[in-house]
Every structure is written in structure tokens, then in C-alpha cells.
Scaffold this active site. Structure first.
Site, short mmCIF file in Angstrom:
data_model
loop_
_atom_site.label_atom_id
_atom_site.label_comp_id
_atom_site.label_asym_id
_atom_site.label_seq_id
_atom_site.Cartn_x
_atom_site.Cartn_y
_atom_site.Cartn_z
N HIS A 90 -32.13 -53.07 -24.97
CA HIS A 90 -30.76 -53.53 -25.16
C HIS A 90 -29.69 -52.44 -25.02
O HIS A 90 -28.50 -52.74 -25.14
CB HIS A 90 -30.63 -54.19 -26.54
CG HIS A 90 -30.78 -53.19 -27.64
ND1 HIS A 90 -32.00 -52.69 -28.02
CD2 HIS A 90 -29.85 -52.58 -28.40
CE1 HIS A 90 -31.82 -51.81 -28.98
NE2 HIS A 90 -30.53 -51.73 -29.23
N HIS A 105 -24.32 -50.55 -24.31
CA HIS A 105 -25.01 -51.39 -25.30
C HIS A 105 -24.90 -52.84 -24.84
O HIS A 105 -23.82 -53.41 -24.83
CB HIS A 105 -24.38 -51.19 -26.67
CG HIS A 105 -25.28 -51.64 -27.78
ND1 HIS A 105 -25.47 -52.96 -28.09
CD2 HIS A 105 -26.04 -50.93 -28.63
CE1 HIS A 105 -26.30 -53.05 -29.11
NE2 HIS A 105 -26.67 -51.82 -29.44
#
Length: 182
Positions: A90, A105
Site C-alpha cells: 500500500h 501512500h
């Protein structure tokens, strides 16, 4: 910020300096002016719009958020050329030779997915070029799962004045997002 570890702990410091929270130099800037490209297509939003107080307050550094389309899987690309110093499904950090690093992110709350729905396209330690695909993911699936698909793009440990020519409106993957100045 929902990383398993704070990526700032893993980015090599280019030189000794005063520490911010014991995590390396208080400021990190490139040694020369450097373009930073959008890791994916989307609407440029201020970090204050990110539903995570760490990002919204700019604690890991300054930058912007991207609100990606929800039309299916997309590839997130490297925002700068350098070494992938941290990579999770992620999130990833790419650092230049001078230690200046950018964190991408992919969504908020996505660490809870434990990698499901994300495909790594590079490995930690790999050298990448700006615009090279790093992770494939589906922002729409993240949103349907009750998480925010907003993507913070952070110049780590960098003051606001180090970023110039910030893009606004909509950008495509690989378009200039800002210019990072020494």
C-alpha cells in the site's frame, strides 16, 4: 499514518543533522532542482483533505494528495528516479542518490488489507526511473471496501518552501506534480 513502520526510519540520511523525532535530518532537499511526477492520474488535492491526521498535518513532510479515478486497476509509478528504499503493498518510498525521498501512500486505511488487491511490480532496493510502474491497485475497490482512495504524495522531511510550481486541477500519471528545489 498507517504504515507498518514509519518509512522515515528506513530512508538513509544523506548527512548528519538535527533530528525531528529521532528520524533523521529535520529537512531533506535534493542537491539539485528535481521534477517530481504524479504517481497516478487524478485530481490534485491539499493534504488537509486526507482523512488521516498525520498526513493532513504534514507531519512526514509536505506535498499533495491525488484523488484517483475509480475505473479499475491502475499502476502507481515512481515519482522520481532513485532506489525503492521502502515498499509495502500500500505504500512505497523512492530516494534519490542525495537522500531526498518521496513517499507514495496508496489510499488511507489500506494497511488493513494486508496486501490484498495490490500487486508489487518492483522489489525493495531496486533502482527505478521516474514514471516506472511500482504497484498495481484498484482505487475503486479500496473505496467500495469503506476506505479512502486518496493518495498522499510526500516530499519526506521537507519544508513547504522546497516545493515550487505545484500542479493543480487534474494530472495524468507521469505529469509534473511539483518542482523540488534545493
Amino acid at each position: 499514518m498507517d504504515l507498518e513502520q514509519d518509512p522515515a526510519d528506513q530512508v538513509p540520511s544523506p548527512e548528519p543533522g538535527s533530528a525531528r523525532g529521532g528520524r533523521g535530518p529535520a529537512t531533506r532537499r535534493p542537491s539539485a532542482t528535481r521534477p517530481v511526477v504524479a504517481p497516478l492520474a487524478g485530481a490534485v488535492r491539499p493534504l488537509a483533505d486526507v482523512p488521516d491526521r498525520v498526513f493532513a498535518q504534514g507531519l512526514p513532510g509536505c506535498g499533495v494528495a491525488l484523488d484517483p479515478g475509480r475505473d479499475g486497476p491502475v499502476e502507481a509509478v515512481a515519482p522520481i528516479g532513485g532506489r525503492v528504499v521502502v515498499i509495502y503493498a500500500h505504500a512505497f518510498v523512492v530516494a534519490g542518490d542525495d537522500g531526498a525521498a518521496v513517499l507514495v501512500h496508496l489510499g488511507i486505511g489500506t494497511v488493513q488489507l494486508r496486501g490484498e488487491g495490490f500487486e508489487l511490480l518492483v522489489e525493495q532496493g531496486e533502482v527505478v526511473e521516474a514514471g516506472q510502474p511500482v504497484v498495481r491497485w484498484d482505487p475503486g475497490a479500496v473505496e467500495r471496501g469503506g476506505r479512502s482512495p486518496l493518495v498522499p504524495v510526500i516530499a519526506m522531511d521537507t519544508p513547504d518552501e522546497a516545493l515550487a510550481d505545484l500542479a493543480d486541477g487534474h494530472v495524468g500519471a507521469g505529469d509534473r506534480l511539483w518542482t523540488w528545489v534545493p
